[in-house]
Enzyme design. Structure first.
Site, mmCIF file in Angstrom:
data_model
loop_
_atom_site.group_PDB
_atom_site.id
_atom_site.type_symbol
_atom_site.label_atom_id
_atom_site.label_comp_id
_atom_site.label_asym_id
_atom_site.label_seq_id
_atom_site.Cartn_x
_atom_site.Cartn_y
_atom_site.Cartn_z
ATOM 1 N N TYR A 209 0.829 -1.206 0.000
ATOM 2 C CA TYR A 209 0.000 0.000 0.000
ATOM 3 C C TYR A 209 0.863 1.257 0.000
ATOM 4 O O TYR A 209 1.820 1.387 0.767
ATOM 5 C CB TYR A 209 -0.935 0.027 1.220
ATOM 6 C CG TYR A 209 -1.783 1.281 1.267
ATOM 7 C CD1 TYR A 209 -2.789 1.486 0.323
ATOM 8 C CD2 TYR A 209 -1.555 2.285 2.207
ATOM 9 C CE1 TYR A 209 -3.555 2.641 0.331
ATOM 10 C CE2 TYR A 209 -2.313 3.437 2.231
ATOM 11 C CZ TYR A 209 -3.313 3.614 1.283
ATOM 12 O OH TYR A 209 -4.054 4.756 1.285
ATOM 13 N N HIS B 85 -5.808 15.692 -4.432
ATOM 14 C CA HIS B 85 -6.114 15.971 -3.032
ATOM 15 C C HIS B 85 -6.006 17.457 -2.689
ATOM 16 O O HIS B 85 -6.466 17.879 -1.621
ATOM 17 C CB HIS B 85 -5.198 15.152 -2.118
ATOM 18 C CG HIS B 85 -5.590 13.708 -2.026
ATOM 19 N ND1 HIS B 85 -5.854 12.928 -3.126
ATOM 20 C CD2 HIS B 85 -5.776 12.884 -0.947
ATOM 21 C CE1 HIS B 85 -6.174 11.705 -2.743
ATOM 22 N NE2 HIS B 85 -6.144 11.656 -1.427
ATOM 23 N N ASN C 35 -0.184 12.660 4.763
ATOM 24 C CA ASN C 35 -0.931 11.810 5.684
ATOM 25 C C ASN C 35 -0.524 12.082 7.126
ATOM 26 O O ASN C 35 0.067 11.245 7.798
ATOM 27 C CB ASN C 35 -0.687 10.334 5.333
ATOM 28 C CG ASN C 35 -1.863 9.462 5.730
ATOM 29 O OD1 ASN C 35 -2.592 9.786 6.658
ATOM 30 N ND2 ASN C 35 -2.045 8.371 5.024
ATOM 31 N N PHE D 137 -3.239 8.274 11.979
ATOM 32 C CA PHE D 137 -3.594 9.552 11.366
ATOM 33 C C PHE D 137 -4.942 10.078 11.859
ATOM 34 O O PHE D 137 -5.319 11.208 11.544
ATOM 35 C CB PHE D 137 -3.673 9.396 9.841
ATOM 36 C CG PHE D 137 -4.505 8.207 9.431
ATOM 37 C CD1 PHE D 137 -5.881 8.239 9.527
ATOM 38 C CD2 PHE D 137 -3.899 7.055 8.978
ATOM 39 C CE1 PHE D 137 -6.653 7.139 9.183
ATOM 40 C CE2 PHE D 137 -4.668 5.949 8.621
ATOM 41 C CZ PHE D 137 -6.049 5.995 8.719
ATOM 42 N N ARG E 24 -16.483 36.799 42.649
ATOM 43 C CA ARG E 24 -15.987 35.878 43.671
ATOM 44 C C ARG E 24 -15.447 34.579 43.074
ATOM 45 O O ARG E 24 -14.501 33.981 43.593
ATOM 46 C CB ARG E 24 -17.137 35.569 44.641
ATOM 47 C CG ARG E 24 -16.702 34.856 45.878
ATOM 48 C CD ARG E 24 -17.817 34.613 46.888
ATOM 49 N NE ARG E 24 -19.149 35.057 46.530
ATOM 50 C CZ ARG E 24 -20.258 34.359 46.802
ATOM 51 N NH1 ARG E 24 -20.161 33.183 47.409
ATOM 52 N NH2 ARG E 24 -21.441 34.828 46.482
ATOM 53 N N GLU F 46 -13.232 5.287 4.424
ATOM 54 C CA GLU F 46 -12.951 6.192 5.541
ATOM 55 C C GLU F 46 -14.296 6.549 6.182
ATOM 56 O O GLU F 46 -14.856 7.615 5.959
ATOM 57 C CB GLU F 46 -12.196 7.417 5.028
ATOM 58 C CG GLU F 46 -10.859 7.011 4.422
ATOM 59 C CD GLU F 46 -10.188 8.091 3.594
ATOM 60 O OE1 GLU F 46 -10.705 9.226 3.558
ATOM 61 O OE2 GLU F 46 -9.153 7.792 2.976
ATOM 62 N N TYR G 119 -21.069 36.219 41.943
ATOM 63 C CA TYR G 119 -20.293 35.079 41.450
ATOM 64 C C TYR G 119 -19.242 35.492 40.420
ATOM 65 O O TYR G 119 -18.132 34.952 40.395
ATOM 66 C CB TYR G 119 -21.211 34.050 40.792
ATOM 67 C CG TYR G 119 -22.053 33.219 41.736
ATOM 68 C CD1 TYR G 119 -22.093 33.472 43.105
ATOM 69 C CD2 TYR G 119 -22.816 32.163 41.245
ATOM 70 C CE1 TYR G 119 -22.873 32.713 43.962
ATOM 71 C CE2 TYR G 119 -23.599 31.394 42.080
ATOM 72 C CZ TYR G 119 -23.632 31.667 43.441
ATOM 73 O OH TYR G 119 -24.413 30.904 44.265
#
Length: 513
Positions: free
Chosen positions: A54, A84, A197, A331, A286, A417, A283
């Site tokens: 791969y 991409h 990646n 990743f 404080r 994915e 508040y």
């Protein structure tokens, strides 16, 4: 500035900030180059293997089952980067892109990605030449890394796409490289994947946010102390022994800051002799250390995650020390996405309590003797009335930005994915949240300074008084109405630059924690 050495070990937060924000140059160590050469030898051996591997001899994502012949592998890597580089929207800030580039280079230097040394040196060359690839805001899902943003960086390395030169001028990538004396690279097996990646975009923005919030939380203690002093509040609730009853370290630090800031205040010292006896403050006054302290502890946790991520080598597949090339899921951006969302929640609440103190100073029914809206001539003048409106709008926006991005997931790549982190989205909204928090705190500080001036002839303490005096170099004191926007912008810069905290520190024996 001396070049920052990038070796097989992790960069520090300070080093990333120096590269990203201050333009520091980088240099790869001999050990890093040797590690890169070692992992490249493994990739080259596998490239000759008839068995598919791969990222080396296959397609990507859902196309990983397709074997790619040796003659097509350079085209495969080039096509990966081109396809991409698909981001859209406004440009991402230069400091984010430089942080992303530095962090990717740091991973390449670990010798776990299989790139050639020339490819790593080319990325270092971009940083040193001040060339910033144009990366657009939308495109990363924070899984398989920040694919689209990193692809735009890699696109410039191969001489394509858009960039900005060292002066910030837009230009073609090929022109920017030529002007800097750099050559575009030709990617070979595994290199395109190794360049994109990673979680570097998310991590870079987390590191930048941590540095910003570190300053802003000290500013929150400062603005809170000024507000308490201006509203004739008590500092006794911030005493160390009371804080120790609930031993959160962030709370203790915030309370200690407020005690130091209020020490020696003539306004507070005059409470008994003036007959001012308030059993309890509201508040928002404080509980200031409890809220800012919780944000500090959240920031500390985020830094733990960031430190672990800095020590990581994120790629898929990864070259292991014993020479294997293995697929993995490192990743996935979940660890970073979660803390980015957590910090957005903290920023929203620190802003929320700040706005409540500002509103209290402007309300004649609750401000303990201050004029309505701190106006010079109430009725004719509106004072800081609309400054609080601006704060309210910002706080409302911060509440929307606090909605977590990391709970969302949209499957991609033909269901390969099928669960993503949305960490990049969490990072982008945190950047907007940090900017909004800066503005909210600046308006509180601006308002508190005016209120302290209106307490004259009573004087504020040494530290808070130093802040008021420093602010007065760019913003005038109380008087008839005038446009507030320029004064707010000046106060924002006063806070963002660190000048407000520096002014307080100048009057303290030790700087704020």
């Amino acid at each position: 500035m001396q070049a920052i050495e990038i070796g097989v070990g992790p960069l520090t937060e300070a080093e990333v900030l120096a590269i990203a924000r201050h333009g520091a140059a980088v240099a790869l160590t001999d050990a890093a180059l040797a590690a890169i050469d070692g992992s490249r030898a493994i990739i080259e051996a596998l490239a000759e293997d008839p068995v598919p591997h791969y990222g080396i001899s296959t397609g990507f994502g859902a196309l990983a089952t397709k074997h790619i012949a040796p003659a097509q592998r350079a085209a495969l890597q080039r096509s990966l980067i081109r396809s991409h580089a698909a981001s859209s929207g406004p440009e991402v800030e230069r400091e984010v892109v430089r942080a992303m580039m530095a962090l990717r280079l740091s991973t390449l230097a670990t010798g776990r990605t299989g790139v050639r040394r020339g490819t790593a040196l080319a990325l270092a060359g971009l940083l040193n030449a001040g060339i910033t690839p144009v990366v657009r805001e939308f495109g990363s899902l924070g899984c398989s890394g920040d694919l689209a943003p990193l692809a735009h960086v890699a696109l410039v390395l191969i001489g394509e796409g858009e960039a900005r030169d060292a002066s910030g001028a837009p230009c073609r990538a090929a022109d920017a490289l030529a002007a800097a004396g750099l050559e575009p690279i030709q990617l070979v097996e595994k290199e395109g994947l190794a360049l994109i990646n990673g979680t570097d975009g998310m991590l870079g923005q987390l590191l930048l946010a941590c540095a910003d919030l570190d300053l802003l939380l000290r500013t929150a203690d400062l603005s809170a102390a000024m507000s308490v002093e201006a509203m004739l509040g008590t500092e006794r609730v911030f005493a160390a022994d009371l804080q120790a009853l609930r031993p959160h370290p962030g709370q203790a630090a915030a309370a200690a800051n407020m005690c130091a800031l209020l020490a020696g205040s003539p306004i507070i010292a005059a409470h008994p002799e003036q007959g001012r006896v308030y059993v309890q403050d509201a508040y928002s006054m404080r509980c200031a250390p409890q809220v800012a302290g919780a944000a500090r502890d959240t920031l500390a946790h985020a830094r733990v995650v960031a430190t672990r991520e800095l020590a990581s080598a994120i790629d898929n597949p990864v070259v292991t020390p014993d020479g294997r090339v293995e697929s993995n899921g490192n990743f996935h951006g979940a660890p970073i996405a979660f803390v980015l969302d957590f910090l957005a929640i903290a920023a929203a609440d620190v802003a929320s309590i700040s706005e409540r103190r500002t509103d209290r100073m402007l309300d004649v029914a609750r401000s303990r003797g201050l004029p309505p809206f701190l106006a010079a001539d109430p009725g004719v003048d509106s004072g800081h009335m609309i400054a609080q409106y601006t704060q309210a709008a910002l706080v409302s926006e911060l509440k929307r930005l606090a909605a977590p991005a990391s709970v969302d997931s949209i499957p991609t790549s033909a269901m390969q994915e099928d669960h993503v982190s949305m960490g990049w989205s969490a990072a982008r909204k945190l950047r907007r949240g940090v900017d909004a928090l800066t503005q909210v705190l600046a308006i509180e500080l601006l308002t508190a300074a005016r209120a302290l001036d209106l307490r004259a002839p009573a004087r504020p303490g040494p530290a808070t008084g130093a802040v008021v005096a420093a602010l007065r170099h760019s913003v005038g004191g109380p008087g008839p109405d005038r446009p507030l926007s320029p004064e707010i912008e000046a106060a924002v810069e006063f806070v963002r630059s660190g000048a407000a905290v520096a002014a307080a520190d100048s009057a303290l024996s030790e700087p704020l924690e």
